[in-house]
Design a protein around this motif. Structure first.
Motif, PDB file in Angstrom:
ATOM      1  N   ASP A  20     -30.478  27.788 -23.883  1.00 41.97           N
ATOM      2  CA  ASP A  20     -31.930  27.763 -24.096  1.00 41.97           C
ATOM      3  C   ASP A  20     -32.297  26.771 -25.201  1.00 41.97           C
ATOM      4  O   ASP A  20     -33.267  26.031 -25.099  1.00 41.97           O
ATOM      5  CB  ASP A  20     -32.452  29.162 -24.460  1.00 41.97           C
ATOM      6  CG  ASP A  20     -32.904  29.959 -23.217  1.00 41.97           C
ATOM      7  OD1 ASP A  20     -32.637  29.488 -22.096  1.00 41.97           O
ATOM      8  OD2 ASP A  20     -33.508  31.030 -23.389  1.00 41.97           O
ATOM      9  N   TYR A  23     -31.872  23.217 -23.777  1.00 43.73           N
ATOM     10  CA  TYR A  23     -32.903  22.886 -22.779  1.00 43.73           C
ATOM     11  C   TYR A  23     -34.268  22.736 -23.450  1.00 43.73           C
ATOM     12  O   TYR A  23     -35.069  21.873 -23.091  1.00 43.73           O
ATOM     13  CB  TYR A  23     -32.928  23.965 -21.693  1.00 43.73           C
ATOM     14  CG  TYR A  23     -33.895  23.727 -20.559  1.00 43.73           C
ATOM     15  CD1 TYR A  23     -34.269  22.439 -20.170  1.00 43.73           C
ATOM     16  CD2 TYR A  23     -34.446  24.806 -19.859  1.00 43.73           C
ATOM     17  CE1 TYR A  23     -35.164  22.242 -19.123  1.00 43.73           C
ATOM     18  CE2 TYR A  23     -35.327  24.606 -18.812  1.00 43.73           C
ATOM     19  CZ  TYR A  23     -35.689  23.326 -18.452  1.00 43.73           C
ATOM     20  OH  TYR A  23     -36.576  23.144 -17.420  1.00 43.73           O
ATOM     21  N   ARG A  24     -34.530  23.564 -24.470  1.00 36.40           N
ATOM     22  CA  ARG A  24     -35.814  23.478 -25.172  1.00 36.40           C
ATOM     23  C   ARG A  24     -35.953  22.126 -25.877  1.00 36.40           C
ATOM     24  O   ARG A  24     -37.020  21.525 -25.882  1.00 36.40           O
ATOM     25  CB  ARG A  24     -35.921  24.627 -26.173  1.00 36.40           C
ATOM     26  CG  ARG A  24     -37.313  24.837 -26.741  1.00 36.40           C
ATOM     27  CD  ARG A  24     -37.368  26.098 -27.608  1.00 36.40           C
ATOM     28  NE  ARG A  24     -37.348  27.317 -26.814  1.00 36.40           N
ATOM     29  CZ  ARG A  24     -36.447  28.285 -26.943  1.00 36.40           C
ATOM     30  NH1 ARG A  24     -35.479  28.186 -27.824  1.00 36.40           N
ATOM     31  NH2 ARG A  24     -36.497  29.358 -26.180  1.00 36.40           N
ATOM     32  N   LEU A  27     -36.524  19.448 -23.033  1.00 36.36           N
ATOM     33  CA  LEU A  27     -37.852  19.567 -22.420  1.00 36.36           C
ATOM     34  C   LEU A  27     -38.955  19.175 -23.405  1.00 36.36           C
ATOM     35  O   LEU A  27     -40.015  18.689 -23.015  1.00 36.36           O
ATOM     36  CB  LEU A  27     -38.047  21.016 -21.959  1.00 36.36           C
ATOM     37  CG  LEU A  27     -39.162  21.320 -20.979  1.00 36.36           C
ATOM     38  CD1 LEU A  27     -38.921  20.609 -19.656  1.00 36.36           C
ATOM     39  CD2 LEU A  27     -39.248  22.827 -20.740  1.00 36.36           C
ATOM     40  N   GLY A  28     -38.697  19.406 -24.695  1.00 34.03           N
ATOM     41  CA  GLY A  28     -39.702  19.112 -25.706  1.00 34.03           C
ATOM     42  C   GLY A  28     -39.670  17.673 -26.190  1.00 34.03           C
ATOM     43  O   GLY A  28     -40.456  17.304 -27.063  1.00 34.03           O
ATOM     44  N   SER A  33     -38.332  14.009 -21.199  1.00 39.00           N
ATOM     45  CA  SER A  33     -38.681  15.214 -20.429  1.00 39.00           C
ATOM     46  C   SER A  33     -39.119  14.874 -19.006  1.00 39.00           C
ATOM     47  O   SER A  33     -38.965  15.688 -18.098  1.00 39.00           O
ATOM     48  CB  SER A  33     -39.757  16.020 -21.149  1.00 39.00           C
ATOM     49  OG  SER A  33     -40.950  15.279 -21.245  1.00 39.00           O
ATOM     50  N   ASP A  38     -39.577  20.198 -14.079  1.00 42.99           N
ATOM     51  CA  ASP A  38     -39.819  21.524 -14.633  1.00 42.99           C
ATOM     52  C   ASP A  38     -40.580  22.422 -13.651  1.00 42.99           C
ATOM     53  O   ASP A  38     -41.137  23.434 -14.033  1.00 42.99           O
ATOM     54  CB  ASP A  38     -40.577  21.441 -15.972  1.00 42.99           C
ATOM     55  CG  ASP A  38     -41.981  20.878 -15.795  1.00 42.99           C
ATOM     56  OD1 ASP A  38     -42.307  20.426 -14.687  1.00 42.99           O
ATOM     57  OD2 ASP A  38     -42.740  20.889 -16.780  1.00 42.99           O
ATOM     58  N   SER A  39     -40.572  22.061 -12.359  1.00 41.30           N
ATOM     59  CA  SER A  39     -41.302  22.906 -11.412  1.00 41.30           C
ATOM     60  C   SER A  39     -40.534  24.201 -11.145  1.00 41.30           C
ATOM     61  O   SER A  39     -41.119  25.188 -10.761  1.00 41.30           O
ATOM     62  CB  SER A  39     -41.552  22.160 -10.107  1.00 41.30           C
ATOM     63  OG  SER A  39     -40.331  21.856  -9.487  1.00 41.30           O
ATOM     64  N   ASP A  40     -39.228  24.182 -11.350  1.00 43.19           N
ATOM     65  CA  ASP A  40     -38.456  25.424 -11.290  1.00 43.19           C
ATOM     66  C   ASP A  40     -37.549  25.458 -12.507  1.00 43.19           C
ATOM     67  O   ASP A  40     -36.417  24.964 -12.481  1.00 43.19           O
ATOM     68  CB  ASP A  40     -37.645  25.486  -9.988  1.00 43.19           C
ATOM     69  CG  ASP A  40     -36.974  26.848  -9.824  1.00 43.19           C
ATOM     70  OD1 ASP A  40     -36.807  27.568 -10.833  1.00 43.19           O
ATOM     71  OD2 ASP A  40     -36.623  27.188  -8.686  1.00 43.19           O
ATOM     72  N   MET A  41     -38.075  26.013 -13.584  1.00 39.53           N
ATOM     73  CA  MET A  41     -37.344  25.949 -14.849  1.00 39.53           C
ATOM     74  C   MET A  41     -36.064  26.769 -14.806  1.00 39.53           C
ATOM     75  O   MET A  41     -35.093  26.439 -15.481  1.00 39.53           O
ATOM     76  CB  MET A  41     -38.246  26.419 -15.993  1.00 39.53           C
ATOM     77  CG  MET A  41     -39.366  25.421 -16.272  1.00 39.53           C
ATOM     78  SD  MET A  41     -40.518  26.010 -17.530  1.00 39.53           S
ATOM     79  CE  MET A  41     -39.426  26.208 -18.935  1.00 39.53           C
ATOM     80  N   ASP A  42     -36.050  27.842 -14.028  1.00 39.16           N
ATOM     81  CA  ASP A  42     -34.827  28.649 -13.955  1.00 39.16           C
ATOM     82  C   ASP A  42     -33.698  27.859 -13.296  1.00 39.16           C
ATOM     83  O   ASP A  42     -32.559  27.882 -13.746  1.00 39.16           O
ATOM     84  CB  ASP A  42     -35.077  29.944 -13.192  1.00 39.16           C
ATOM     85  CG  ASP A  42     -36.060  30.836 -13.926  1.00 39.16           C
ATOM     86  OD1 ASP A  42     -35.833  31.084 -15.120  1.00 39.16           O
ATOM     87  OD2 ASP A  42     -37.047  31.254 -13.325  1.00 39.16           O
ATOM     88  N   ARG A  45     -32.573  25.218 -15.723  1.00 39.44           N
ATOM     89  CA  ARG A  45     -31.745  25.782 -16.778  1.00 39.44           C
ATOM     90  C   ARG A  45     -30.323  26.067 -16.271  1.00 39.44           C
ATOM     91  O   ARG A  45     -29.342  25.892 -16.995  1.00 39.44           O
ATOM     92  CB  ARG A  45     -32.386  27.071 -17.330  1.00 39.44           C
ATOM     93  CG  ARG A  45     -31.923  27.434 -18.729  1.00 39.44           C
ATOM     94  CD  ARG A  45     -31.008  28.639 -18.747  1.00 39.44           C
ATOM     95  NE  ARG A  45     -31.518  29.746 -17.994  1.00 39.44           N
ATOM     96  CZ  ARG A  45     -31.908  30.880 -18.531  1.00 39.44           C
ATOM     97  NH1 ARG A  45     -31.888  31.020 -19.820  1.00 39.44           N
ATOM     98  NH2 ARG A  45     -32.307  31.858 -17.761  1.00 39.44           N
ATOM     99  N   SER A  46     -30.209  26.492 -15.002  1.00 39.74           N
ATOM    100  CA  SER A  46     -28.879  26.700 -14.432  1.00 39.74           C
ATOM    101  C   SER A  46     -28.078  25.404 -14.410  1.00 39.74           C
ATOM    102  O   SER A  46     -26.876  25.386 -14.636  1.00 39.74           O
ATOM    103  CB  SER A  46     -28.983  27.246 -13.008  1.00 39.74           C
ATOM    104  OG  SER A  46     -29.536  28.530 -13.019  1.00 39.74           O
TER     105      SER A  46
END
Lengths: 122, 356
Positions: A20, A23-24, A27-28, A33, A38-42, A45-46
């Motif tokens: 996390d 990834y944060r 993405l930030g 970025s 980021d349309s499916d962040m899960d 993240r995987s």
């Protein structure tokens, strides 16, 4: 028997602790970025977790061919060394914030760095 | 670089053990070298898959009976694992299993309308009494089937532990086939068909003191109300922050109810947010998610629930994560997200009526 890098880092719990945070940072960072859907962040993240597992020397199924295929569209959109370097800096600072020993960080960064040519499709 | 495939070695399956898998009423035998996905595909089962190595999460199934191996859970969210979720491509069964697609209905039932209340312009509340026992968590959703076969999802604001009838909130959309039928035609005494429950937008986590942020627009309030009332009923001790947004004050159709609830619950703060019209006294004059993220800049350790307009949900998920919330602790209505992926990005236009 000496422990593997993955074991010395703490195994899967260490990946969970880092993902996390890493990834944060990615993405930030407005410089990179746009290359992370980021349309499916899960799902994204995987992917970050799979990457960290690989960089930590853990069990993974990454191949050079996979890395090339996955990043080809991004390279066509302009992904270059500057973006790769930015991600590497985020990885390094993630590990530093988690208090990982400098020697281990060096080993992780070496594995991550070894993917550069595949990621950038060279 | 080369792949490190040797480390992928799965636990050795016992050659003699039965590995018969029940799926959608048929049985599939898994060979000693096969994954569960291999066996299902070889047997002609219709199971979605893509990468076959545990990355894409497409082949996620639910285990109803039997044992899931650790490798098959990697990459899934805790809430999915809790409900028996696993990846078919990483599962090498050690014994017999019964498995299902993750969204197969837990139950189908007829339900009788017991009450219908108009709450605001084009918003009504409907209570339904299932004719067979129906277990769910407040905030999960059900699929309602209209007379003409159309199916729409509605979230549950009611509490099963208090034997309440199912409570849904319906926004009548222009040209919306199902919402128009529910709003205009359905009356107490009518019988509807529903199945479910679905979704992970329900109270989660072990810590009764964890701070909880709930952001909803329009009838996205319904699941949030379910979560909120569930938390209060279970004696939640941490802060509860509810932001309900609409373009107009009349769109905040539960204002009186929520204000009264917040007066009775010291840990609950309710923010009524109006983004279009000028905000009356006591209302916030900005979008719900912007008000929330301004008030709560540091969300590390918070659990976050997001429901409503898909573009809001997606943007708020990103911001909540960047402001410190863990992705595992951000919950959104999955049918909203799926619609977002199926449809072109609805940038500013009204919601597509044929999706409701």
């Amino acid at each position: 028997m000496t422990q593997s890098l993955f074991e010395r880092l703490g195994g899967e719990p260490a990946v969970d602790a880092a993902v996390d945070r890493f990834y944060r940072k990615v993405l930030g960072d407005p410089a990179i970025s746009a290359y992370f859907d980021d349309s499916d962040m899960d799902a994204q993240r995987s992917k970050q977790k799979a990457f960290l597992t690989m960089a930590f020397g853990g069990p993974n199924s990454y191949t050079g061919k996979d890395l090339r295929a996955a990043h080809k569209p991004l390279v066509e959109r302009g992904l270059d060394d500057s973006h790769f370097d930015a991600v590497a800096v985020h990885l390094q600072s993630t590990l530093q914030e988690l208090g990982v020993a400098e020697g281990l960080i060096g080993e992780v960064m070496a594995i991550a760095g070894s993917t550069r040519d595949d990621v950038l499709n060279r | 670089m080369s792949g490190n495939r040797s480390n992928l070695a799965a636990p050795q399956a016992d050659e003699g053990a039965s590995r018969s898998i029940a799926f959608q009423g048929r049985r599939y035998d898994v060979g000693p070298q096969e994954t569960l996905l291999d066996a299902l595909l070889r047997g002609g089962a219709a199971v979605p898959f893509s990468c076959r190595k545990g990355s894409c999460l497409t082949c996620r199934l639910t285990c109803l009976e039997g044992e899931v191996t650790g490798a098959a859970r990697q990459g899934l969210r805790p809430a999915q694992i809790e409900r028996g979720g696993f990846l078919a491509c990483r599962q090498r069964p050690r014994g017999p299993m019964t498995v299902a697609l993750p969204d197969e209905p837990a139950a189908s039932t007829a339900a009788r309308v017991t009450e219908k209340q108009i709450l605001g312009p084009d918003v009504c509340l409907i209570r339904l009494r299932p004719e067979t026992p129906f277990a769910y968590r407040p905030g999960q959703f059900v699929n309602l089937r209209a007379d003409d076969g159309l199916i729409r999802s509605y979230s549950l604001a009611s509490l099963p532990q208090q034997n309440e009838d199912l409570e849904i909130h319906v926004k009548r959309l222009p040209g919306g086939a199902v919402s128009g039928w529910l709003y205009d035609s359905v009356a107490p005494g009518d019988s509807l068909a529903l199945d479910g429950p679905y979704g992970e937008c329900h109270l989660q986590g072990e810590d009764p003191a964890q701070p909880i942020l709930l952001i909803g627009t329009g009838t996205g309030l319904a699941p949030l109300l379910g979560v909120l009332r569930d938390a209060l009923a279970r004696g939640h001790r941490g802060p509860l922050r509810l932001y309900h947004g609409s373009r107009r004050p009349t769109g905040l159709y539960h204002h009186g109810f929520l204000s009264a609830l917040a007066r009775r619950a010291p840990d609950l703060a309710y923010h009524a947010c109006v983004s279009g019209d000028e905000a009356p006294a006591g209302f916030r004059g900005q979008r719900a998610e912007l008000a929330a993220f301004e008030d709560l800049a540091e969300l590390s350790g918070w659990r976050v629930y997001l429901c409503g307009y898909p573009a809001m949900v997606q943007a708020a998920k990103r911001t909540a994560f960047l402001q410190g919330a863990s992705l595992d602790e951000i919950h959104a209505d999955p049918f909203d997200l799926q619609e977002l992926r199926r449809e072109p990005r609805p940038d500013d236009g009204p919601p597509r009526t044929d999706t409701w």
